[in-house]
Write a protein that holds these residues in place. Structure first.
Motif, PDB file in Angstrom:
ATOM      1  N   LYS A   1       0.805  -1.215   0.000  1.00 46.13           N
ATOM      2  CA  LYS A   1       0.000   0.000   0.000  1.00 46.13           C
ATOM      3  C   LYS A   1       0.843   1.271   0.000  1.00 46.13           C
ATOM      4  O   LYS A   1       0.309   2.367  -0.008  1.00 46.13           O
ATOM      5  CB  LYS A   1      -0.915   0.005   1.241  1.00 46.13           C
ATOM      6  N   LEU A   2       2.130   1.129   0.055  1.00 48.13           N
ATOM      7  CA  LEU A   2       3.005   2.293   0.039  1.00 48.13           C
ATOM      8  C   LEU A   2       3.379   2.651  -1.391  1.00 48.13           C
ATOM      9  O   LEU A   2       3.331   1.812  -2.296  1.00 48.13           O
ATOM     10  CB  LEU A   2       4.271   1.999   0.852  1.00 48.13           C
ATOM     11  N   PRO A   3       3.794   3.912  -1.624  1.00 52.46           N
ATOM     12  CA  PRO A   3       4.207   4.321  -2.974  1.00 52.46           C
ATOM     13  C   PRO A   3       5.367   3.474  -3.492  1.00 52.46           C
ATOM     14  O   PRO A   3       6.261   3.116  -2.723  1.00 52.46           O
ATOM     15  CB  PRO A   3       4.624   5.787  -2.780  1.00 52.46           C
ATOM     16  N   ASP A   4       5.319   3.222  -4.796  1.00 46.16           N
ATOM     17  CA  ASP A   4       6.353   2.396  -5.395  1.00 46.16           C
ATOM     18  C   ASP A   4       7.465   3.300  -5.922  1.00 46.16           C
ATOM     19  O   ASP A   4       7.586   3.544  -7.117  1.00 46.16           O
ATOM     20  CB  ASP A   4       5.746   1.562  -6.541  1.00 46.16           C
ATOM     21  N   ASP A   5       8.325   3.755  -4.940  1.00 51.03           N
ATOM     22  CA  ASP A   5       9.446   4.599  -5.345  1.00 51.03           C
ATOM     23  C   ASP A   5      10.717   4.111  -4.645  1.00 51.03           C
ATOM     24  O   ASP A   5      10.695   3.229  -3.794  1.00 51.03           O
ATOM     25  CB  ASP A   5       9.170   6.075  -5.029  1.00 51.03           C
ATOM     26  N   LYS A   6      11.828   4.759  -5.017  1.00 47.92           N
ATOM     27  CA  LYS A   6      13.135   4.298  -4.537  1.00 47.92           C
ATOM     28  C   LYS A   6      13.268   4.451  -3.027  1.00 47.92           C
ATOM     29  O   LYS A   6      13.747   3.555  -2.324  1.00 47.92           O
ATOM     30  CB  LYS A   6      14.227   5.085  -5.240  1.00 47.92           C
TER      31      LYS A   6
END
Length: 376
Positions: free
Chosen positions: A184-189
């Protein structure tokens, strides 16, 4: 000296020299020549002693002088006889006294030898009892220490096992939650880096909890909490447990190299065997002074025996003190750095298992201790 129990002769009473001198004196007193013979002389006067005729005294033409001289000679012989009798009595008494003293001396020597033997036997018994008392004291000392360790282990097991269980369970649940949260968290670095760090933290925490549980289990095994006093045990397993505890105590990865061969079970006292292994290994660790030092632990199975070899390449033991290393309270460490009972207890434990311990060491090169147990 003649006792005169049989009939004496004249020469038994007086020696020829004294008899000649006596006659000369009598001749001087009487102013007449005298002749003394042991054989019968005609017209001679007999010279008697104890109613026995000893000789014949002759003074030609003067029977009165002859008679007086004979009586004088008898008078002198009487005192000679009394002197001889007294001398013989003194001699017999002295000889009897000497014989009695000699008998008493022999009896005294026999008694002295018997008491010396009893004294030596008593001293041997006292020495044996002293050794038993010293051994019992060491056993009581070690038993008290093991009992304290056992009580500590029981308390640790009771107080830590449950919280460790909760922690381990919660960490597993936290891992599961983290997987759900990551979806559920953003898919970023940045998110990926944070999740990787979080998983690493959880993994390290799980590993630490397992390590705590392992230490508690090893401590229980070492103190023999859940085992009978006498039971079949694996020497390899006891060595492994002891090494884990030693590493935990020194808070570092010790340079231990284990070369273990499968061993048959040995009937014995696991806690005491673990204590013996611990004492020997602890000495080996403290002997490592140079960098690159190593401790090798080797187990071997033979047809009649099992061998445990613990060797190090540390400072070694000086030749002049090697004979004392198993003596109670002997230590080469500074005052307060050791009790001097480590190897003594190890030797007693091995002896209680009808085994033997052998030490080989060279100063500056290292020490090897071989423990040998007979298969039954």
């Amino acid at each position: 000296m003649r006792s005169f129990e049989d009939d004496p002769k004249l020469l038994d009473m007086l020696s020829p020299e004294r008899l000649k001198r006596l006659l000369s004196l009598i001749e001087t007193l009487s102013s007449h020549s005298l002749r003394l013979e042991e054989k019968y002389l005609k017209e001679a006067e007999p010279v008697e002693f104890n109613l026995e005729c000893l000789a014949w005294l002759h003074c030609p033409g003067r029977p009165d002088v002859q008679q007086a001289a004979a009586r004088l000679l008898e008078f002198i012989l009487m005192y000679v006889g009394k002197y001889r009798l007294a001398a013989n009595m003194h001699h017999d008494t002295t000889r009897a006294s000497y014989a009695e003293l000699e008998r008493q001396n022999i009896a005294l020597q026999v008694s002295e030898a018997r008491f010396r033997l009893l004294s030596e036997e008593l001293q041997t018994r006292v020495d044996a009892q002293v050794k038993i008392i010293e051994k019992t004291q060491r056993q009581l000392y070690e038993s008290a220490r093991l009992r304290a360790v056992g009580q500590l282990a029981a308390g640790v097991a009771h107080e830590i096992n449950n919280p460790v269980g909760f922690i381990s369970s919660n960490l597993r649940v936290a891992s599961d939650y983290l997987n759900e949260i990551s979806e559920k968290l953003p898919d970023d670095k940045n998110t990926h880096l944070m999740l990787e760090d979080f998983r690493a933290l959880l993994s390290e925490s799980v590993s630490g909890a397992r390590r705590i549980a392992t230490i508690v289990t090893d401590l229980k095994t070492f103190s023999n909490i859940d085992q009978a006093d006498f039971t079949p045990c694996s020497l390899n397993a006891l060595l492994g447990t002891t090494c884990h505890l030693l590493q935990a105590e020194h808070k570092a990865t010790l340079p231990l190299r284990m070369e273990l061969t499968e061993l048959s079970p040995l009937a014995g006292y696991p806690a005491k065997l673990s204590q013996a292994f611990y004492n020997i290994l602890d000495n080996a660790v403290k002997a490592l002074e140079k960098e690159g030092g190593e401790i090798r632990i080797i187990s071997r199975q033979h047809q009649a025996t099992q061998e445990i070899i613990i060797e190090d390449n540390g400072c070694g033991i000086p030749q002049d003190v090697q004979a004392c290393v198993f003596d109670p309270f002997f230590t080469t460490r500074p005052v307060g750095a050791g009790s001097g009972l480590g190897l003594t207890v190890a030797r007693d434990v091995i002896a209680a298992h009808e085994g033997e311990i052998q030490l080989d060491s060279q100063e500056g090169q290292g020490t090897r201790i071989t423990l040998r147990f007979w298969n039954k």
